[in-house]
Enzyme design. Structure first.
Site, PDB file in Angstrom:
ATOM      1  N   TYR A 154       0.839  -1.209   0.000  1.00 12.50           N
ATOM      2  CA  TYR A 154       0.000   0.000   0.000  1.00 12.50           C
ATOM      3  C   TYR A 154       0.864   1.246   0.000  1.00 12.50           C
ATOM      4  CZ  TYR A 154      -5.011   0.002  -0.057  1.00 12.50           C
ATOM      5  OH  TYR A 154      -6.304  -0.016  -0.486  1.00 12.50           O
ATOM      6  N   GLU A 210      -0.464   4.878  -0.485  1.00  9.13           N
ATOM      7  CA  GLU A 210      -1.218   6.128  -0.673  1.00  9.13           C
ATOM      8  C   GLU A 210      -0.311   7.328  -0.523  1.00  9.13           C
ATOM      9  OE1 GLU A 210      -4.615   6.221   1.892  1.00  9.13           O
ATOM     10  OE2 GLU A 210      -5.768   4.877   0.594  1.00  9.13           O
ATOM     11  N   ASP A 256      -6.454  13.996 -25.052  1.00  9.24           N
ATOM     12  CA  ASP A 256      -6.581  12.597 -24.627  1.00  9.24           C
ATOM     13  C   ASP A 256      -5.945  11.731 -25.720  1.00  9.24           C
ATOM     14  OD1 ASP A 256      -7.279  10.039 -23.956  1.00  9.24           O
ATOM     15  OD2 ASP A 256      -9.369  10.514 -23.450  1.00  9.24           O
ATOM     16  N   THR A 302      -3.937   6.468 -21.689  1.00  5.71           N
ATOM     17  CA  THR A 302      -3.809   5.112 -21.173  1.00  5.71           C
ATOM     18  C   THR A 302      -2.382   4.668 -21.474  1.00  5.71           C
ATOM     19  OG1 THR A 302      -4.541   4.178 -23.267  1.00  5.71           O
ATOM     20  CG2 THR A 302      -6.228   4.495 -21.573  1.00  5.71           C
ATOM     21  N   LYS A 359      -2.364   0.874 -24.822  1.00  7.78           N
ATOM     22  CA  LYS A 359      -2.763   0.798 -26.240  1.00  7.78           C
ATOM     23  C   LYS A 359      -1.490   0.824 -27.097  1.00  7.78           C
ATOM     24  CE  LYS A 359      -7.291   2.484 -24.932  1.00  7.78           C
ATOM     25  NZ  LYS A 359      -8.327   3.534 -25.034  1.00  7.78           N
ATOM     26  N   ARG A 418      -2.206  -2.324 -18.348  1.00  9.18           N
ATOM     27  CA  ARG A 418      -3.448  -1.549 -18.298  1.00  9.18           C
ATOM     28  C   ARG A 418      -3.331  -0.507 -17.190  1.00  9.18           C
ATOM     29  NH1 ARG A 418      -6.345  -4.231 -21.801  1.00  9.18           N
ATOM     30  NH2 ARG A 418      -7.937  -2.637 -21.660  1.00  9.18           N
TER      31      ARG A 418
HETATM   32  C1  LIG Z   1      -9.359   3.878 -24.173  1.00  7.63           C
HETATM   33  C2  LIG Z   1      -9.670   5.308 -23.986  1.00  7.63           C
HETATM   34  C3  LIG Z   1     -10.028   5.829 -22.741  1.00  7.63           C
HETATM   35  C4  LIG Z   1     -10.373   4.982 -21.538  1.00  7.63           C
HETATM   36  O1  LIG Z   1      -9.496   4.086 -21.130  1.00  7.63           O
HETATM   37  P1  LIG Z   1      -9.920   2.888 -20.150  1.00  7.63           P
HETATM   38  O2  LIG Z   1      -8.595   2.442 -19.683  1.00  7.63           O
HETATM   39  O3  LIG Z   1     -10.658   1.909 -21.017  1.00  7.63           O
HETATM   40  O4  LIG Z   1     -10.777   3.447 -19.071  1.00  7.63           O
HETATM   41  C5  LIG Z   1     -10.204   7.192 -22.619  1.00  7.63           C
HETATM   42  N1  LIG Z   1     -10.057   8.001 -23.669  1.00  7.63           N
HETATM   43  C6  LIG Z   1      -9.756   7.539 -24.893  1.00  7.63           C
HETATM   44  C7  LIG Z   1      -9.609   8.481 -26.032  1.00  7.63           C
HETATM   45  C8  LIG Z   1      -9.562   6.172 -25.097  1.00  7.63           C
HETATM   46  O5  LIG Z   1      -9.277   5.724 -26.319  1.00  7.63           O
END
Ligand SMILES: *Cc1c(COP(=O)(O)O)cnc(C)c1O
Length: 422
Positions: A57, A59, A203, A229, A232, A238
């Site tokens: 942990y 925090e 994003d 994220t 990807k 993840r």
């Molecule tokens: C995949 C994605 C997210 C969310 O990611 P999670 O890990 O699935 O919650 C947010 N914004 C965009 C543009 C994404 O492609």
């Protein structure tokens, strides 16, 4: 094809679960995975994410924790943060968000109050749920106004974005999305955000790996906050990161913890650190370039076979196909391709006349196949399989799908995926 069981302790303790993990590994080995948000992490990332860091942990932030015993965890988190700063060229990085959606929620918490107006791309146009779409908490707790793409070009309509921003004066503008096949013009968004007094959030969840590898322009000179994220195109575990200039560091850190989350997932932080180390190597720039080259080649091969691609092609890792002219619904095509060993997802296309759960399109991408080392010389074969698969879907020809599955498995056997044990 069989793979050696990679988890002896798991197999002994819980054979039922171990068998399912083994089956998933085989599935990932044998199929052509074209979902653009997925990838294959390296064995090193897998190992880092499956360690005793799971037990701890932490925090707080490095040097400012609410629990003792952080001698190693602090160093691990600092390593991840420093690598994120170096790879993306940012002043501040927070590597604690549990995933992309909570990362975005932290941005709302940092820069807006419930009921405030926020702006993002509409989900059916290629935006993300968390950019203020109605069914998401971000659309329920905030007033989401949404922009889209032009029907004639499939490209973002910056006149509409500016008009909407000046009329609605959102606190936050999100750019980026989940089904955008073209380069994002961060400078154009930044100008509109400045004019309207909004915080610009880039994003880059889908394209972070392309940006890290120099295959897509960086939002760093333009965006106030960068959300991504890590799992990807960046090819990590993840998880997610929030990055910014120093002036927003405090607001972001406070929003992630204690605003939204408790203890960070240290095993994920370690995996992120490893992935960022990999992303800093010259081979990763080559990977990012190849992802785009493969997507461009695949788009050309699909166009040559009469497919309708939203925006007419791609600049990045992703292709959005409108199957309307083929008279096969996206879901029917996606399920048939799955039986043919080609994993895609059905997706709405802009101005889709069909319902989101039964839309007109499918979304594909090249991050996973490129991680296997498959190159442009194979994109004609991939396009052929998709073409034959979609026609077989329309005709209900299961035999054709089975034949494709065998051909796919043969190519996959020649290009073993990173991270898998076989
Ligand atoms: C995949 C994605 C997210 C969310 O990611 P999670 O890990 O699935 O919650 C947010 N914004 C965009 C543009 C994404 O492609």
């Amino acid at each position: 094809m069989t793979l050696p069981l990679p988890h002896p302790a798991l197999a002994a303790a819980d054979p039922e679960l171990a068998a399912l993990v083994g089956a998933e590994e085989l599935l990932q080995a044998e199929t052509l995975r074209l979902i653009p948000s997925e990838n294959y992490v390296s064995r090193a990332v897998l190992e880092a994410s499956g360690t005793v860091l799971q037990n701890k942990y932490s925090e707080g932030y490095a040097g400012r924790r609410y629990y003792e015993g952080q001698q190693n965890i602090d160093q691990i988190e600092r390593l991840a943060v420093d690598r994120a700063k170096a790879v993306f060229g940012v002043e501040h990085a927070n590597v604690q968000p549990y995933s992309g959606s909570p990362a975005n929620l932290a941005v709302y918490l940092a820069f807006a109050e419930p009921g405030d107006t926020v702006m993002g791309m509409a989900l059916p146009m290629g935006g993300h749920l968390t950019h203020g779409w109605g069914v998401s908490a971000t659309g329920k707790w905030f007033r989401g106004v949404q922009y889209g793409v032009r029907q004639d070009t499939g490209l973002i309509d910056f006149d509409q974005v500016r008009e909407l921003a000046l009329a609605e004066r959102p606190k936050i503008i999100f750019c980026g999305g989940t089904a955008l096949p073209r380069t994002i013009d961060f400078a154009a968004f930044a100008e509109i955000a400045r004019e309207s007094g909004a915080v610009l959030v880039a994003d880059i969840a889908h394209i972070a790996g392309l940006i890290a590898g120099g295959a897509h322009p960086s939002p760093v000179p333009h965006a106030d906050v960068i959300s991504t994220t890590t799992h990807k195109t960046l090819r990590g575990p993840r998880g997610a990161m929030l990055m910014s200039r120093e002036e927003h560091a405090k607001a972001i850190d406070k929003a992630v913890f204690p605003g939204l989350q408790g203890g960070p997932h240290n095993q994920t932080t370690a995996g992120i650190a490893v992935a960022l180390h990999e992303a800093a190597q010259p081979a990763f720039a080559e990977y990012a370039r190849s992802v785009v080259a493969n997507a461009r080649a695949l788009a050309d091969e699909l166009l040559a076979r009469g497919f309708d691609l939203v925006s007419g092609g791609t600049d990045n890792h992703l292709i959005l196909m409108d199957l309307t002219p083929k008279e096969v619904p996206g879901k029917v095509a996606a399920k048939a391709l799955d039986r043919a060993g080609i994993v895609v997802n059905y997706n709405t296309v802009p101005y889709d006349p069909r319902k989101p759960f039964d839309p007109s399109g499918i979304r594909i991408g090249t991050p996973s196949l490129t991680s296997r080392g498959i190159g442009t010389e194979h994109m004609a074969a991939v396009a052929d399989w998709i073409d034959r698969g979609v026609r077989a879907a329309g005709a209900g020809d299961e035999q054709a799908l089975t034949a494709i599955r065998a051909e796919v498995a043969e190519l996959m056997a020649a290009y073993p995926a990173p991270g898998l044990s076989g």
